[in-house]
Design an enzyme around this catalytic site. Structure first.
Site, PDB file in Angstrom:
ATOM      1  N   GLY A   1      55.862  62.495   3.622  1.00 10.55           N
ATOM      2  CA  GLY A   1      56.055  62.245   2.187  1.00 10.55           C
ATOM      3  C   GLY A   1      54.783  61.651   1.610  1.00 10.55           C
ATOM      4  O   GLY A   1      53.700  61.803   2.178  1.00 10.55           O
ATOM      5  N   LEU A   2      54.922  60.961   0.475  1.00  9.43           N
ATOM      6  CA  LEU A   2      53.716  60.417  -0.157  1.00  9.43           C
ATOM      7  C   LEU A   2      52.940  59.538   0.796  1.00  9.43           C
ATOM      8  O   LEU A   2      51.722  59.653   0.917  1.00  9.43           O
ATOM      9  CB  LEU A   2      54.102  59.628  -1.408  1.00  9.43           C
ATOM     10  CG  LEU A   2      54.478  60.464  -2.618  1.00  9.43           C
ATOM     11  CD1 LEU A   2      54.884  59.559  -3.759  1.00  9.43           C
ATOM     12  CD2 LEU A   2      53.317  61.344  -3.044  1.00  9.43           C
ATOM     13  N   ALA A   3      53.633  58.638   1.487  1.00  8.21           N
ATOM     14  CA  ALA A   3      52.930  57.711   2.377  1.00  8.21           C
ATOM     15  C   ALA A   3      52.362  58.458   3.583  1.00  8.21           C
ATOM     16  O   ALA A   3      51.179  58.320   3.902  1.00  8.21           O
ATOM     17  CB  ALA A   3      53.873  56.592   2.817  1.00  8.21           C
ATOM     18  N   GLY A   4      53.193  59.256   4.233  1.00  2.35           N
ATOM     19  CA  GLY A   4      52.763  59.929   5.461  1.00  2.35           C
ATOM     20  C   GLY A   4      51.664  60.943   5.217  1.00  2.35           C
ATOM     21  O   GLY A   4      50.654  60.972   5.939  1.00  2.35           O
TER      22      GLY A   4
ATOM     23  N   SER B   1      66.365  60.562 -14.421  1.00  2.09           N
ATOM     24  CA  SER B   1      65.249  59.613 -14.441  1.00  2.09           C
ATOM     25  C   SER B   1      65.461  58.440 -15.384  1.00  2.09           C
ATOM     26  O   SER B   1      65.971  58.580 -16.493  1.00  2.09           O
ATOM     27  CB  SER B   1      63.977  60.335 -14.869  1.00  2.09           C
ATOM     28  OG  SER B   1      62.974  59.389 -15.166  1.00  2.09           O
TER      29      SER B   1
ATOM     30  N   ARG C   1      66.680  47.948 -13.040  1.00  6.06           N
ATOM     31  CA  ARG C   1      67.735  48.773 -12.467  1.00  6.06           C
ATOM     32  C   ARG C   1      68.938  47.977 -11.982  1.00  6.06           C
ATOM     33  O   ARG C   1      70.078  48.367 -12.215  1.00  6.06           O
ATOM     34  CB  ARG C   1      67.164  49.572 -11.300  1.00  6.06           C
ATOM     35  CG  ARG C   1      66.210  50.628 -11.790  1.00  6.06           C
ATOM     36  CD  ARG C   1      65.569  51.390 -10.672  1.00  6.06           C
ATOM     37  NE  ARG C   1      64.757  52.460 -11.230  1.00  6.06           N
ATOM     38  CZ  ARG C   1      63.986  53.267 -10.524  1.00  6.06           C
ATOM     39  NH1 ARG C   1      63.916  53.122  -9.214  1.00  6.06           N
ATOM     40  NH2 ARG C   1      63.294  54.214 -11.111  1.00  6.06           N
TER      41      ARG C   1
ATOM     42  N   ARG D   1      63.325  47.019  -6.660  1.00  4.78           N
ATOM     43  CA  ARG D   1      62.088  47.717  -6.994  1.00  4.78           C
ATOM     44  C   ARG D   1      62.102  48.158  -8.453  1.00  4.78           C
ATOM     45  O   ARG D   1      63.125  48.619  -8.951  1.00  4.78           O
ATOM     46  CB  ARG D   1      61.935  48.948  -6.098  1.00  4.78           C
ATOM     47  CG  ARG D   1      60.702  49.775  -6.426  1.00  4.78           C
ATOM     48  CD  ARG D   1      60.522  50.927  -5.468  1.00  4.78           C
ATOM     49  NE  ARG D   1      61.565  51.930  -5.568  1.00  4.78           N
ATOM     50  CZ  ARG D   1      61.679  52.824  -6.554  1.00  4.78           C
ATOM     51  NH1 ARG D   1      60.825  52.809  -7.567  1.00  4.78           N
ATOM     52  NH2 ARG D   1      62.652  53.709  -6.555  1.00  4.78           N
TER      53      ARG D   1
END
Lengths: 637, 258
Positions: free
Chosen positions: A42-45, A284, A330, A435
């Protein structure tokens, strides 16, 4: 065990810069001697695998999907935060830092969060250089929008598909390195265990999901970028394949798990339509820029929305939080929706929904403008519900979305197991107890592009390395354990499907450890989970064989881990006798029903250490030291 | 409602497959097509059979994993919709539905409805990127990009890489997929430096992967869940032709000792 976060000393704004100078480097010619295993794309990996390969390390990257481009980061809709202050509205690194700490209800580390805010601007630069088509103004410069929990516009976006575009940027960078031969990619390959040699993470055992072959891969460091555990609730906005297995296996090998009870319930998802539901779909948060959230003032008001006059509507977020209004964070928005529904004022089937109404915005800026901003979201809403949200308000309800908890890491993003790094949603580090919107993409890319490449060099340069080989006995032993476990699922031949266990576990967690938790409910869950687990191992039915593509078998392994992990989640929720962020204990609330923190007793990271099967895990506490900010009660009024 | 499914079953890439029939009972209109298959699979497992293997992940139309040909049309024929977002309210009680995998030589079947789409990854590896290492970027706003260019690039960049375009094409051509990526990057100033190489290399990789040629029938555009326009194929052809021509000039210059 003493958990040392290794936060550098010195003033907050200079910590990272100084640390970068202090860290040891690996000579460019020596980098190719190091093998790095990255699990997850994903974004991190993907950003980590690409960046490490660019530096010269030899990288192997694994994902269970058929291509690295499919990781669930792709589904992130709204945007990515960065302290660019392009809008001249008073944003700064410090303000992003402050908003993130406050948004996280003062349960994140100052040092990590400040660094995140510092590197945020560089992420936007990097992504634009890769060709990410962010939204632009007519002058050709980048556009921004606002997100919950902030009073500045710092969110960059690509229509409602920001995650997709950022992931494709990282995937393309990764693809370039694969093409150059610097990364070897293993799609349709699932990590099933971690291998330690002399206490250091030295490799993983994986299953080829097409052939069923179990094999080992050795490396000098293992990076887990395997995402969150939201699917323990069965229904969540996560992709079907998202799972806790990689991080939970690492936990069982000695990595401590931090703050598992911090789960984020997103306020704007499409409500559940029936028992067949396989996942929930997010709408969203950016919709709250223009949509107004309301419920009828009267209980059990069954009139269609357009027949309820303005005076009989309760725009409860605007009423309760006038300064943030519909853009309240949230956790707060979710709880407010639950309150309204619990009060009998929910809308739609079963009364589990609230309206998100665009009528005013359409009047104000016209339908085409709204269509340009959110067209794909309105389309998606129509596909799922069959309703046109330009004409009638959307119905939304909170759903499990993100998990702030994860494997414990220090300032280097390394777990307590030397050589095991954890990045992105899989770690616990930056979001505290809640978050903020558009911060997950920021954190994933910050970890992968700009933090891990530095800290992993420091690890290699300051630890004498002995090369591990995949045919060593340590690997063979773990391989054998993995095979035994895999075959065990097939041998049970019980009566209930894997999904039926998962669904039951999910419902139990949602009821007892969801948006609101209390001691009695958590204790009840802690009694029921082991019983369900016991039944699973006695009565589950998995068909097919282990030597071929078998999706039911894959799922069985994941659900087996959820059935253990769920207990850890509830235990963590039970001992945290306070309310903070996404963790709301009904016993601990203010008179107005807001979360009541207990800083005197609970300003710590809870980090759990595995003690053996059927043994309670051991709790370690990392105190949260605030040098810069004063912990205060969060107010968005 | 109750349905009859005709589903392609195949043990692995090396064993011939066949259609088998299943009854799907108790299906409700709010289910997605994949949730309907989940229900059928639960029933199959309960009876000791092996569930129908099919790919899916995000189930919200963005990851590009799901890949079913439903009644002869990739993703089932609802405009701009992936199979995971196709809902049963579009079917009627008593319908007979045929479900097949993507069929293309370049996408071998791995099992039942699951195919191998790794050739798409190899095409991207050949040039579907901007060569910029982490840390080399300049400030994001130092290079303005006209909004129209950026919007058009985004239209192309939306491709989810599902492969429906290939499955719909009678030649199993991957032109729409490749054109979307070439256009996305070639439209932006950041992608200009590698514009020619990209078009040449990606087309070469596409040909080598065994995809067919484009005969502009437009079936790819019709089934694309992101409604990516055929215009991008024309745009790529132009970039490709220009790159070929420029390549000829380079060769001459070098032959002359340049």
């Amino acid at each position: 065990m003493k958990l040392d976060a290794k936060i550098p000393s010195g003033p907050l704004e200079r910590k990272w810069e100084r640390y970068q100078l202090e860290m040891k480097l690996v000579n460019p010619a020596n980098k190719r001697k190091f093998d790095v295993i990255v699990v997850g794309s994903g974004l991190a990996g993907a950003s980590a695998a690409a960046s490490l390969a660019e530096l010269g390390y030899k990288v192997k990257c694994f994902c269970f999907q058929d291509s690295p481009r499919r990781a669930h980061s792709i589904a992130a809709q709204g945007g990515i935060n960065a302290a660019k202050n392009y809008q001249n509205d008073g944003d700064s690194v410090y303000r992003l830092f402050y908003d993130t700490i406050k948004g996280g209800d003062f349960r994140a580390r100052e040092g990590n969060v400040y660094r995140l805010a510092q590197v945020s601007a560089g992420i936007i630069d990097q992504c634009v250089a890769q060709g990410v088509p962010f939204a632009r103004e007519y002058g050709g410069l980048l556009a921004n929008r606002s997100f919950g929990g902030a009073q500045v516009s710092r969110t960059f976006y690509a229509r409602g598909q920001t995650g997709q575009q950022l992931l494709l940027g990282a995937y393309q960078a990764l693809s370039r390195q694969i093409g150059l031969g610097n990364v070897k990619m293993f799609p349709r390959t699932e990590m099933l265990d971690l291998v330690l040699i002399d206490g250091h993470a030295k490799g993983i055992v994986v299953r080829d999901l097409v052939t069923g072959e179990i094999s080992s891969h050795a490396g000098d460091a293992v990076v887990l970028a395997t995402g969150g555990y939201g699917n323990v609730f069965y229904l969540s906005t996560n992709a079907r394949g998202c799972n806790v297995t990689a991080t939970y296996r690492a936990f069982k090998r000695g990595a401590v798990f931090a703050n598992p009870c911090y789960t984020q319930i997103h306020p704007t998802c499409i409500p559940v339509s029936g028992d067949h539901q396989s996942k929930l779909t997010l709408m969203s948060e950016s919709l709250r820029n223009d949509g107004r959230v309301w419920v009828p003032k009267k209980r059990d008001d069954k009139r269609p929305s357009q027949e309820i006059p303005e005076t009989e509507r309760d725009y409860y977020l605007e009423r309760k939080y006038p300064s943030y209004g519909n853009l309240a964070p949230r956790d707060i928005s979710s709880r407010a929706a639950k309150e309204a529904c619990d009060d009998g004022r929910g809308v739609g089937p079963g009364g589990l929904g609230v309206y998100l109404d665009f009528a005013d915005a359409i009047k104000r800026v016209s339908e085409p403008v709204i269509r340009e901003r959110y067209g794909n979201l309105f389309d998606m809403y129509e596909k799922i519900t069959g309703e046109n949200a330009y004409q009638t308000p959307m119905r939304i309800y909170p759903a499990v979305h993100y998990t702030m908890g994860g494997l414990w890491v220090d300032y280097n993003l390394m777990s307590n197991v030397p050589g095991l790094f954890v990045i992105g949603e899989a770690n616990f580090s930056d979001h505290g107890a809640n978050r903020l919107g558009a911060s997950a993409l920021m954190q994933g890319l910050a970890d992968g592009y700009f933090i891990l490449p530095y800290t992993i060099s420091n690890y290699f340069a300051s630890n004498k390395q002995t090369k591990a080989k995949a045919d060593q006995t340590e690997f063979k032993k773990v391989e054998a354990e993995v095979s035994v476990r895999t075959n065990k699922f097939l041998a049970i031949e019980g009566k209930r499907t894997v999904t039926s266990f998962h669904r039951e576990l999910g419902k139990l967690l949602w009821d007892k450890c969801g948006m609101a938790r209390d001691e009695a409910g958590l204790k009840e869950a802690l009694q029921k989970i082991p019983a369900l687990r016991e039944e699973f191992w006695r009565n589950v039915k998995v068909t097919g064989g282990s030597g071929s593509l078998n999706q039911d078998l894959e799922q069985a392994g994941r659900v087996a881990d959820y059935l253990e992990f769920a207990e850890l989640l509830c235990l963590d929720a039970l001992i945290r006798r306070e309310s903070c962020g996404g963790h709301f204990r009904t016993e601990f609330q203010t008179e107005e029903g807001e979360a009541l923190r207990d800083d005197a007793n609970f300003s710590f990271v809870s980090a759990w250490e595995f003690q053996g099967t059927d043994q309670p895990p051991m709790l370690h506490k990392e105190p949260l030291v605030y040098e810069e900010l004063k912990m205060s009660q969060r107010s968005y009024k | 409602m109750n349905l009859t499914l005709r589903v392609w079953r195949q043990k692995n890439a090396h064993t011939p497959g066949e259609f088998r029939e299943y009854e799907a009972t108790g299906i409700v209109p709010d289910m997605s097509f994949l949730e309907m298959l989940d229900v059928v699979n639960e029933g199959l497992i309960a009876r000791g059979g092996e569930p129908i293997a099919f790919d899916s992940d995000c189930r919200e139309g963005i990851c590009g994993t799901c890949s079913l040909v439903i009644n002869g049309i990739p993703h089932g024929g609802q405009r701009g919709t992936t199979a995971c977002q196709l809902h049963m309210r579009h079917f009627k009680d008593g319908d007979r539905i045929t479900i097949e995998p993507w069929r293309a030589r370049a996408f071998p079947v791995l099992r039942d409805l699951v195919v191998d789409r790794s050739p798409f990854d190899r095409i991207v590896q050949s040039g579907g990127f901007v060569s910029v290492n982490t840390g080399q970027a300049v400030d994001a706003n130092c290079l303005p990009v006209p909004k129209d260019d950026s919007d058009l690039a985004m239209d192309a960049a939306q491709c989810i890489g599902c492969g429906a375009c290939v499955a719909a094409c009678k030649n199993a051509s991957a032109m729409l997929f490749v054109a979307a990526k070439v256009s996305h990057l070639n439209l932006l100033p950041q992608g200009k430096a590698e514009k020619d190489r990209r078009a040449l290399n990606m087309v070469k990789a596409m040909d080598e992967a065994g995809f067919g040629n484009c005969s502009v029938t437009g079936s790819c555009e019709a089934v694309c869940p992101k409604e990516i326009s055929l215009d991008f194929i024309a745009r790529m052809n132009r970039d490709y032709a220009a790159a070929l021509l420029k390549g000829k000039f380079h060769a001459k210059a070098q032959a002359a000792g340049g």
